[in-house]
Design an enzyme around this catalytic site. Sequence first.
Site, PDB file in Angstrom:
ATOM      1  N   GLY A   1      -2.097  10.122  -3.111  1.00 29.35           N
ATOM      2  CA  GLY A   1      -3.008  11.151  -3.602  1.00 29.35           C
ATOM      3  C   GLY A   1      -2.310  12.461  -3.912  1.00 29.35           C
TER       4      GLY A   1
ATOM      5  N   ASP B   1       0.874  -1.180   0.000  1.00 33.09           N
ATOM      6  CA  ASP B   1       0.000   0.000   0.000  1.00 33.09           C
ATOM      7  C   ASP B   1       0.905   1.222   0.000  1.00 33.09           C
ATOM      8  OD1 ASP B   1      -2.253   1.710   0.352  1.00 33.09           O
ATOM      9  OD2 ASP B   1      -2.001   1.666   2.522  1.00 33.09           O
ATOM     10  N   SER B   2       0.315   2.398  -0.211  1.00 38.01           N
ATOM     11  CA  SER B   2       1.093   3.631  -0.072  1.00 38.01           C
ATOM     12  C   SER B   2       1.561   3.790   1.378  1.00 38.01           C
ATOM     13  CB  SER B   2       0.225   4.834  -0.446  1.00 38.01           C
ATOM     14  OG  SER B   2      -0.889   4.898   0.422  1.00 38.01           O
TER      15      SER B   2
ATOM     16  N   GLU C   1      -1.308   7.506   9.109  1.00 35.86           N
ATOM     17  CA  GLU C   1       0.117   7.178   8.935  1.00 35.86           C
ATOM     18  C   GLU C   1       0.935   7.565  10.169  1.00 35.86           C
ATOM     19  OE1 GLU C   1       2.086   5.754   6.345  1.00 35.86           O
ATOM     20  OE2 GLU C   1       0.094   5.026   5.856  1.00 35.86           O
TER      21      GLU C   1
ATOM     22  N   CYS D   1      -4.338  -1.000  -2.140  1.00 36.78           N
ATOM     23  CA  CYS D   1      -4.455   0.463  -2.194  1.00 36.78           C
ATOM     24  C   CYS D   1      -5.370   0.823  -3.360  1.00 36.78           C
ATOM     25  CB  CYS D   1      -3.056   1.056  -2.408  1.00 36.78           C
ATOM     26  SG  CYS D   1      -3.037   2.841  -2.642  1.00 36.78           S
ATOM     27  N   ASN D   2      -6.461   1.519  -3.062  1.00 37.78           N
ATOM     28  CA  ASN D   2      -7.399   1.910  -4.120  1.00 37.78           C
ATOM     29  C   ASN D   2      -6.743   2.858  -5.119  1.00 37.78           C
ATOM     30  OD1 ASN D   2     -10.434   1.125  -3.148  1.00 37.78           O
ATOM     31  ND2 ASN D   2      -9.089   1.474  -1.417  1.00 37.78           N
ATOM     32  N   THR D   3      -5.961   3.806  -4.595  1.00 41.17           N
ATOM     33  CA  THR D   3      -5.340   4.814  -5.466  1.00 41.17           C
ATOM     34  C   THR D   3      -4.352   4.152  -6.425  1.00 41.17           C
ATOM     35  OG1 THR D   3      -5.500   6.306  -3.586  1.00 41.17           O
ATOM     36  CG2 THR D   3      -4.189   7.063  -5.437  1.00 41.17           C
TER      37      THR D   3
ATOM     38  N   HIS E   1      -6.979   2.634   4.227  1.00 46.22           N
ATOM     39  CA  HIS E   1      -6.688   3.186   5.560  1.00 46.22           C
ATOM     40  C   HIS E   1      -7.976   3.326   6.394  1.00 46.22           C
ATOM     41  CE1 HIS E   1      -2.857   4.394   3.764  1.00 46.22           C
ATOM     42  NE2 HIS E   1      -2.419   4.779   4.961  1.00 46.22           N
TER      43      HIS E   1
ATOM     44  N   CYS F   1     -10.887   3.544   0.669  1.00 49.79           N
ATOM     45  CA  CYS F   1      -9.445   3.666   0.901  1.00 49.79           C
ATOM     46  C   CYS F   1      -9.109   2.660   1.993  1.00 49.79           C
ATOM     47  CB  CYS F   1      -9.118   5.085   1.361  1.00 49.79           C
ATOM     48  SG  CYS F   1      -7.452   5.279   2.017  1.00 49.79           S
TER      49      CYS F   1
HETATM   50  N1  DGL Z   1      -4.641   3.229   1.336  1.00 52.02           N
HETATM   51  C1  DGL Z   1      -4.602   4.015   0.138  1.00 52.02           C
HETATM   52  C2  DGL Z   1      -5.853   3.756  -0.703  1.00 52.02           C
HETATM   53  O1  DGL Z   1      -6.550   2.768  -0.476  1.00 52.02           O
HETATM   54  C3  DGL Z   1      -4.304   5.443   0.424  1.00 52.02           C
HETATM   55  C4  DGL Z   1      -4.085   6.256  -0.794  1.00 52.02           C
HETATM   56  C5  DGL Z   1      -3.106   7.364  -0.730  1.00 52.02           C
HETATM   57  O2  DGL Z   1      -2.004   7.167  -0.234  1.00 52.02           O
HETATM   58  O3  DGL Z   1      -3.447   8.435  -1.246  1.00 52.02           O
HETATM   59  O4  DGL Z   1      -6.181   4.470  -1.622  1.00 52.02           O
END
Ligand code: DGL
Length: 284
Positions: free
Chosen positions: A65, A32-33, A173, A95-97, A207, A205
């Site tokens: 993001g 993930d990010s 975070e 991670c969705n993004t 998170h 997301c």
């Molecule tokens: N957990 C990430 C997600 O599901 C966070 C995205 C991000 O870092 O902008 O999108």
Amino acid sequence: MVIDTLHLHTFKNISAKSTLPSNKSDPIGIFDSGVGGLSIAKRITEHLPKEQLIYIADSQYAPYGDISNQQIIERVNIIADELINKKCKAIVIACNTATVNAIDQLRERLSVPIIGVEPAIKPAATLSKAKKIGILVTQATANNERFIALVNQHKNDAEVFIQPCLGLVELIEQGQQKSEKFNLLLNQYLSPLITKKIDTLVLGCTHYPFMSDAIKAIMPNNVQLLETATPVSEQLKRQLAKHQLLATHPPKTAHKFYSSSTNPRQNEIFSQLWQSEIKVNLFK
Ligand code: DGL
């Protein structure tokens, strides 16, 4: 934040690594990010207890993001190559993004099964009685064409309210999901959805499952929350079974956790979210 000036052709040269045959006992790579993907990793350990996980949090570059689509693709490729180097038999983009921005390109380049996450819009449209759905997402997901297309494809006759939640990923975070600042922001993002009388709220997301209790304390009791950890681990299981890669024995090696962040509190932040002691290694 500094992004490595790597270009996509760099990755094309190492795609052959992915063609090495995998074994059932090889680990699953998940990233993930940042720490949000731990919400998915945890569910995978519950559903697939024989699998060993290698988790990478790209927290030095979170939130995704805030960086460009091209930079997200570069980070995703760097991490995926590291997971392939560590002999991972499958990769979960938790991670969705990163999924909406980079999964198509990654699937073209690597041959291991790659599982992504996408907000649970389809089940939300089925479950919502009021036909009013809220979706909490990062700004990058809210702006993404693939995400907008997904909403339009699955919303049916429901009204959908997309709520970008700036700042929440950063606070999670930093392990500050119980702080006053966090609660103020969360109230600010949820209050328009209460006014719209939604009855279904999609956590778009990874998170955000870590703030489910805080959301439930603010939203009316009839609002149901939908997240994606269970569908993702089910999809992973199907993919592993299809490729005859499901582990048959409990792992000999413990799960391994890495972060690109040099924040000395990483062990504490990971352990709090994982709800047991984690030793985090530095991912460079
Ligand atoms: N957990 C990430 C997600 O599901 C966070 C995205 C991000 O870092 O902008 O999108």
